[in-house]
Design a protein around this motif. Structure first.
Motif, short mmCIF file in Angstrom:
data_model
loop_
_atom_site.label_atom_id
_atom_site.label_comp_id
_atom_site.label_asym_id
_atom_site.label_seq_id
_atom_site.Cartn_x
_atom_site.Cartn_y
_atom_site.Cartn_z
N PRO A 192 5.95 9.12 -15.55
CA PRO A 192 6.38 9.91 -16.79
C PRO A 192 6.59 10.97 -16.84
N ALA A 193 7.82 11.64 -17.41
CA ALA A 193 8.35 12.86 -17.41
C ALA A 193 7.49 13.73 -18.38
N GLN A 194 6.64 13.34 -19.17
CA GLN A 194 5.93 14.08 -20.09
C GLN A 194 4.34 13.53 -20.06
N PRO A 195 3.72 13.70 -18.87
CA PRO A 195 2.45 13.18 -18.77
C PRO A 195 1.43 14.09 -19.79
N MET A 196 0.38 13.28 -20.06
CA MET A 196 -0.80 13.68 -21.08
C MET A 196 -1.90 13.92 -20.58
N ALA A 197 -2.56 15.03 -20.27
CA ALA A 197 -3.86 15.15 -19.64
C ALA A 197 -4.80 14.60 -20.34
N ALA A 198 -4.86 14.16 -21.46
CA ALA A 198 -5.84 13.34 -22.13
C ALA A 198 -6.23 12.05 -21.53
N TYR A 199 -5.28 11.24 -20.95
CA TYR A 199 -5.38 10.33 -20.20
C TYR A 199 -5.77 10.27 -18.83
N GLN A 200 -7.06 10.52 -18.86
CA GLN A 200 -7.82 10.71 -17.25
C GLN A 200 -7.95 9.50 -16.56
N ALA A 201 -7.93 8.36 -17.07
CA ALA A 201 -8.02 7.03 -16.33
C ALA A 201 -6.59 6.87 -15.49
N VAL A 202 -5.58 7.20 -16.60
CA VAL A 202 -4.03 6.88 -16.05
C VAL A 202 -3.85 8.00 -14.79
N ARG A 203 -4.42 9.18 -15.13
CA ARG A 203 -3.90 10.05 -13.98
C ARG A 203 -4.80 9.87 -12.83
N GLU A 204 -5.79 9.31 -12.86
CA GLU A 204 -6.80 8.94 -11.85
C GLU A 204 -5.89 7.62 -11.02
N SER A 205 -5.49 6.89 -11.88
CA SER A 205 -4.93 5.46 -11.14
C SER A 205 -3.73 6.14 -10.43
N GLN A 206 -3.09 6.99 -11.16
CA GLN A 206 -1.61 7.49 -10.51
C GLN A 206 -1.90 8.05 -9.31
N GLN A 207 -3.12 8.89 -9.20
CA GLN A 207 -3.28 9.79 -7.83
C GLN A 207 -3.79 8.56 -6.92
N ALA A 208 -4.54 7.65 -7.43
CA ALA A 208 -4.91 6.55 -6.24
C ALA A 208 -3.80 6.00 -5.59
N HIS A 209 -2.77 5.50 -6.36
CA HIS A 209 -1.64 4.78 -6.08
C HIS A 209 -0.66 5.56 -5.28
N GLU A 210 -0.71 6.78 -5.66
CA GLU A 210 0.32 7.76 -4.68
C GLU A 210 -0.34 8.15 -3.59
N GLN A 211 -1.61 8.44 -3.56
CA GLN A 211 -2.08 9.09 -2.28
C GLN A 211 -3.33 7.98 -1.48
N SER A 212 -3.81 7.42 -2.21
CA SER A 212 -4.69 6.58 -1.37
C SER A 212 -4.37 5.15 -1.10
N ILE A 213 -3.65 4.47 -1.88
CA ILE A 213 -3.48 3.06 -1.52
C ILE A 213 -2.05 2.98 -1.10
N ASN A 214 -1.03 4.06 -1.18
CA ASN A 214 0.02 3.89 -0.58
C ASN A 214 0.03 4.29 1.04
N GLY A 215 0.64 3.32 1.62
CA GLY A 215 0.42 3.39 3.33
C GLY A 215 -0.69 2.76 3.69
N ASN A 216 -1.68 2.20 2.73
CA ASN A 216 -3.04 1.54 3.16
C ASN A 216 -2.99 0.16 2.53
N GLN A 217 -1.78 -0.25 2.04
CA GLN A 217 -1.93 -1.62 1.38
C GLN A 217 -2.22 -2.92 2.53
N PRO A 218 -3.17 -3.73 2.11
CA PRO A 218 -3.59 -4.61 3.09
C PRO A 218 -2.61 -5.68 3.61
N GLY A 219 -1.43 -6.01 2.54
CA GLY A 219 -0.59 -7.04 2.80
C GLY A 219 0.44 -6.74 3.74
N ASP A 220 0.74 -7.88 4.70
CA ASP A 220 1.95 -7.65 5.55
C ASP A 220 3.16 -8.21 5.05
N PRO A 221 4.10 -7.45 4.67
CA PRO A 221 5.43 -7.98 4.37
C PRO A 221 5.90 -9.13 5.12
#
Length: 283
Positions: free
Chosen positions: A197-226
């Motif tokens: 989002p171009a205009q993220p809202m700090a009020a959405y803590q669950a969304v920010r946590e999900s975004q951080q998890a996907h960009e930093q923790s899940i990315n590069g560690n996905q279990p599936g082999d394409p």
């Protein structure tokens, strides 16, 4: 399995599309592969490889889609399997995403796919056979991912239109599947493929946590082999009857099971009240 099929694959310069194209070519299939970035596609798959046709295609431009399909049929004489793989992820709470950000995701993931179906179907219908795989996501079966509402909505749309499409084209000998991949180790979650989002809202803590998890923790560690996902698609393309719903990955199966159980629980809890809604019949 016979390898004389001719495949048309969108979004072929990276991710699952690239893995599929490489595997098809390595095993003797012919492939027309499309990308918005033709130079990138030609850099990942040598254009001189036998049975390979690299095509520029802009999913947002229906004329470009029609030109690519016409070029593929002109080159190969027919198409046997169409894979609608192109798409991208859009992060952001529904409130914080702009109309333009939301529409852009729908334009590519839904209306771009429809452009392909609209111009590929007459070819498949005329020849009386064909296979179609529309790549959705497990997020098109369960939307319980904070910050992925618009993306999930596009993939739910893909699931719904595929079900209707399969019913429409069955009489012409054409089969279709909606594919629900789980997390596969591609560049889907990298900055080049993921909208934020171009205009993220700090009020959405669950969304920010999900975004951080996907960009930093899940990315590069996905279990599936394409590569293994590509093998499944190829195998299913030869099945006498391909499934309407095709889940890919152990995580996709687990999430689908959870969604089915949640739906059944809601139905059972409210069944007595919710089914007592017919018009009264006079004695």
């Amino acid at each position: 399995m016979k390898t004389n099929q001719i495949w048309f694959v969108t979004g072929a310069s990276r991710g699952l599309g690239l893995a599929l194209v490489r595997q098809l070519l390595a095993t003797g299939y012919s492939v027309a592969a499309t990308s918005r970035n033709l130079a990138e596609l030609r850099g990942t798959v040598p254009p001189e490889q036998a049975g390979f046709l690299a095509l520029h295609m802009d999913l947002g431009d229906e004329a470009s889609v029609q030109q690519a399909l016409t070029a593929a049929v002109t080159h190969f004489g027919r198409l046997d399997v169409v894979v609608n793989n192109a798409g991208f992820g859009q992060l952001g709470a529904l409130e914080e995403l702009t109309d333009a950000e939301s529409r852009r995701n729908f334009d590519v993931n839904v209306f771009g796919l429809l452009h392909v179906l609209r111009h590929a179907t007459p070819l498949l219908r005329a020849q009386g056979r064909g296979r179609v795989f529309n790549i959705a996501s497990i997020g098109g079966f369960t939307g319980a991912f904070p910050g992925w509402g618009v993306y999930c909505a596009t993939k739910f749309a893909v699931a719904g239109l595929t079900a209707s499409y399969a019913a429409e084209v069955r009489e012409f000998g054409v089969q279709a599947s909606v594919v629900y991949p789980g997390y596969f180790r591609t560049d889907f979650l990298t900055a080049s493929s993921l909208g934020t989002p171009a205009q993220p809202m700090a009020a959405y803590q669950a969304v920010r946590e999900s975004q951080q998890a996907h960009e930093q923790s899940i990315n590069g560690n996905q279990p599936g082999d394409p590569e293994k996902a590509a093998q499944v698609l190829i195998e299913v393309s030869h099945a006498e009857q391909q499934p309407l719903h095709l889940f890919l990955g152990a995580d996709a199966y687990q999430l689908a099971d959870q969604q089915l159980q949640a739906v059944q629980q809601d139905m059972q809890q409210w069944q007595a009240v919710a089914t007592a809604t017919d018009l009264a019949v006079n004695a």
